[in-house]
Design an enzyme around this catalytic site. Structure first.
Site, PDB file in Angstrom:
ATOM      1  N   GLY A 243       6.008   8.490  -4.291  1.00  9.31           N
ATOM      2  CA  GLY A 243       6.745   9.393  -3.403  1.00  9.31           C
ATOM      3  C   GLY A 243       6.033  10.726  -3.312  1.00  9.31           C
ATOM      4  O   GLY A 243       4.802  10.798  -3.454  1.00  9.31           O
ATOM      5  N   SER A 244       6.803  11.785  -3.100  1.00 14.28           N
ATOM      6  CA  SER A 244       6.192  13.096  -2.887  1.00 14.28           C
ATOM      7  C   SER A 244       5.641  13.663  -4.201  1.00 14.28           C
ATOM      8  O   SER A 244       6.072  13.277  -5.292  1.00 14.28           O
ATOM      9  CB  SER A 244       7.229  14.064  -2.326  1.00 14.28           C
ATOM     10  OG  SER A 244       8.187  14.347  -3.325  1.00 14.28           O
ATOM     11  N   GLY A 248       7.152  13.578  -8.026  1.00 13.30           N
ATOM     12  CA  GLY A 248       6.312  13.083  -9.125  1.00 13.30           C
ATOM     13  C   GLY A 248       6.172  14.096 -10.247  1.00 13.30           C
ATOM     14  O   GLY A 248       6.138  13.740 -11.431  1.00 13.30           O
ATOM     15  N   GLU A 265       1.991   7.671  -8.036  1.00 11.03           N
ATOM     16  CA  GLU A 265       1.270   7.446  -6.772  1.00 11.03           C
ATOM     17  C   GLU A 265       1.956   8.356  -5.759  1.00 11.03           C
ATOM     18  O   GLU A 265       2.987   8.015  -5.198  1.00 11.03           O
ATOM     19  CB  GLU A 265       1.373   5.963  -6.420  1.00 11.03           C
ATOM     20  CG  GLU A 265       0.247   5.479  -5.556  1.00 11.03           C
ATOM     21  CD  GLU A 265       0.585   5.642  -4.101  1.00 11.03           C
ATOM     22  OE1 GLU A 265       0.181   6.677  -3.540  1.00 11.03           O
ATOM     23  OE2 GLU A 265       1.243   4.764  -3.549  1.00 11.03           O
TER      24      GLU A 265
HETATM   25  C1  UN1 Z   1       1.925   4.039   0.793  1.00  8.33           C
HETATM   26  O1  UN1 Z   1       1.788   4.577   1.875  1.00  8.33           O
HETATM   27  O2  UN1 Z   1       2.769   4.476  -0.030  1.00  8.33           O
HETATM   28  O3  UN1 Z   1      -3.220   1.322   1.952  1.00  8.33           O
HETATM   29  C2  UN1 Z   1       1.230   2.802   0.404  1.00  8.33           C
HETATM   30  C3  UN1 Z   1      -2.179   1.285   2.610  1.00  8.33           C
HETATM   31  C4  UN1 Z   1      -1.100   0.315   2.169  1.00  8.33           C
HETATM   32  C5  UN1 Z   1      -0.239   0.942   1.128  1.00  8.33           C
HETATM   33  C6  UN1 Z   1       0.253   2.310   1.428  1.00  8.33           C
HETATM   34  N1  UN1 Z   1      -1.721  -0.871   1.659  1.00  8.33           N
HETATM   35  O4  UN1 Z   1      -1.995   1.968   3.598  1.00  8.33           O
END
Ligand code: UN1
EC number: 1.2.1.3
Length: 510
Positions: A243-244, A248, A265
């Site tokens: 998320g943002s 995080g 992430e």
């Molecule tokens: C996301 O935007 O949180 O590479 C994940 C990508 C995708 C996953 C994005 N396979 O754009």
């Protein structure tokens, strides 16, 4: 369970959703105060009851109990369960994708792609279930054997975002499951219905498999407080949050305070560098997909473009033409490429970012609201380009289709500006010059977790580790050896001799 789905674009989203949800056995979803609306037309899909702190506590307890059993199930058998999950997802791909479109507004092709990503990671995890390899290490002591092995870590807390409402869960779940962990999942409060549908698919896979303990997957419905409760719970040794950056940071602090592990992430501010030797046809297509695909709501969305001054005018003209042609509208309609923003807040954030860009001297093309006929609370926008004349940069991530276009003169400078952003998720260079491509992907090139040559910043395959540096959080999910985050490492040394030689030659004889 055989849900049926047939798209009828003229129907309000809520009517379609009710039919799909009922076919999944999900009804009675009108009992709480968490309103779920479809971004397609703003109609209400459900009102869910949030879990109380006591409910969440009990769910973590059940996941903890499931872990005690699941960790003793041999890994390849755990893989057999994930294979069942992949089968169920294959059968339900179209229906689950329809629900993704209804709840988060993705066009059909991207929603199906998202479910395909779930299937792909399950297949990856099945293979992995026979390859959770450790190391043997040469011991410095005679008749000693030293090795490193990997054990299940515990129930894993997964916090996911609205924009990939099902795939991000599956990256975590498929790996956690083969690694011997149970899962407590808190989906975004904007997309809880797709999470409940995934729980149904999971239950069906468990039924077919026959040996999955109760509590292997627990879904927590709630807002930020629910996520905070999971982050603080010591029974969850790993919290994986997507998320943002602001979210995080909070999660990392709460998990860090109890010395737990977090896998983050977070935001991206991804750039493409377009060099004079680039294949422009290829580049314009890739930039368009990266910048306006998913209505600019991927963490990997292309947000900045550094164009060499010799091709700047031509590139901008071609992008403006492409943007003008981009069909914006109902994501169920086959020709649509840009669906709605998730909600009014996203629209307002986009307008504020564009106003600031204009104030700072950028020339804004597009960005206005369109298709108000689709619903007063449905926010469709024409994707925006912002042409900058000087050496500016943009450091914030705005989760909307805004592409900032800058000029550059020398590649080192473009790379420096790529790296100046606080985020470090994805990046790309378009070039047919080997030296430029190698520089961009070298130790002094892009500082991002993902660096591509002649493909855009988004749409990564699951086989590679996914994630990024700096404000993106440093975590890696999905492929490569990302599985190691879901296990604990144990170094084991065995003495099969009759004496006790100590390491480093230490003498200690009584
Ligand atoms: C996301 O935007 O949180 O590479 C994940 C990508 C995708 C996953 C994005 N396979 O754009």
């Amino acid at each position: 369970m055989r849900p049926t789905f047939s798209a009828a674009p003229a129907e309000p989203a809520a009517t379609q959703a009710v039919r799909i949800l009922q076919s999944w056995g999900l009804d009675g979803l009108d009992t709480g105060d968490l309103e779920v609306r479809s971004p397609i037309d703003g109609t209400r899909l459900a009102r869910l009851a949030c879990d109380s702190p006591e409910d969440i506590d009990a769910k973590v307890g059940r996941a903890q109990a499931a872990f005690e059993t699941w960790r003793q199930t041999p890994a390849p058998v755990r893989g057999a369960f994930v294979r069942e999950l992949a089968e169920v997802l294959r059968e339900l791909k179209s229906e689950l994708a329809a629900l993704v479109t209804l709840e988060c507004g993705k066009i059909r092709s991207e929603a199906e792609g998202e479910v395909q990503e779930m299937i792909d990671i399950c297949d990856f995890a099945v293979g992995l279930s026979r390859q959770l390899h450790g190391l043997t290490i040469a011991s410095e002591r005679p008749q000693h054997k030293m090795f490193e092995t990997w054990h299940p870590i515990g129930p894993v807390g997964v916090i996911s975002a609205f924009n990939f409402p099902v795939a991000v869960w599956s990256w975590n779940a498929a790996l956690a499951l083969v690694c011997g962990d149970s899962i407590v999942w808190k989906p975004s409060e904007k997309t809880p219905l797709t999470a409940l549908a995934c729980a149904r698919a999971f239950a069906e896979a468990a039924r077919r498999f026959g040996r999955a303990p109760e509590g292997l997957l627990e879904v927590v419905i709630g807002r930020a407080e629910a996520g905070a409760q999971l982050a603080a719970d010591r029974r969850l040794p790993l919290i994986s949050a997507t998320g943002s950056t602001a979210m995080g940071r909070k999660v990392a602090q709460a998990v860090g305070a109890r010395l737990g592990r977090s896998l983050l992430e977070l935001g991206g501010n991804n750039a493409i560098v377009l060099t004079p030797s680039a294949d422009l046809d290829l580049a314009v297509q890739a930039i368009a997909f990266g910048a306006i695909g998913t209505a600019g709501q991927r963490c990997t969305t292309t947000r900045r473009l550094f164009v060499h001054e010799t091709v700047y005018d031509e590139t901008l003209a071609r992008l403006e033409a492409a943007y003008g042609r981009a069909p914006v509208g109902d994501p169920f309609e086959a020709q649509t490429l840009v669906g709605p923003l998730i909600d009014r807040q996203a629209f307002e954030g986009m307008q504020a970012a564009l106003a600031k860009a204009a104030q700072d001297g950028g020339r804004v093309v597009g960005g206005e609201r369109v298709r108000e006929d689709l619903g007063a609370e449905a926010y469709y926008v024409r994707p925006a380009l912002v042409a900058h004349s000087g050496a500016e940069n943009v450091f914030e991530e705005t989760f909307a289709p805004i592409l900032h276009v800058f000029r550059y003169r020398d590649l080192e400078d473009a790379i420096r500006r790529n790296n100046d952003a606080p985020q470090g998720l994805s990046s790309a260079i378009f070039t047919t010059d080997l030296r430029e491509a190698e520089l961009f992907t070298s130790a002094t090139g892009s500082d991002c977790g993902i660096a591509n040559v002649n493909i855009g910043t988004s749409g990564a395959e699951i086989g590679g580790a996914f994630g990024g540096e700096k404000d993106t959080g440093g975590g890696r999910e999905s492929g490569s050896d990302a599985w190691k985050a879901y296990m604990r490492r144990q170094t084991q040394t065995t003495n099969y001799g009759r004496t006790l030689p100590l390491a480093q030659g230490v003498r200690f004889e009584l």
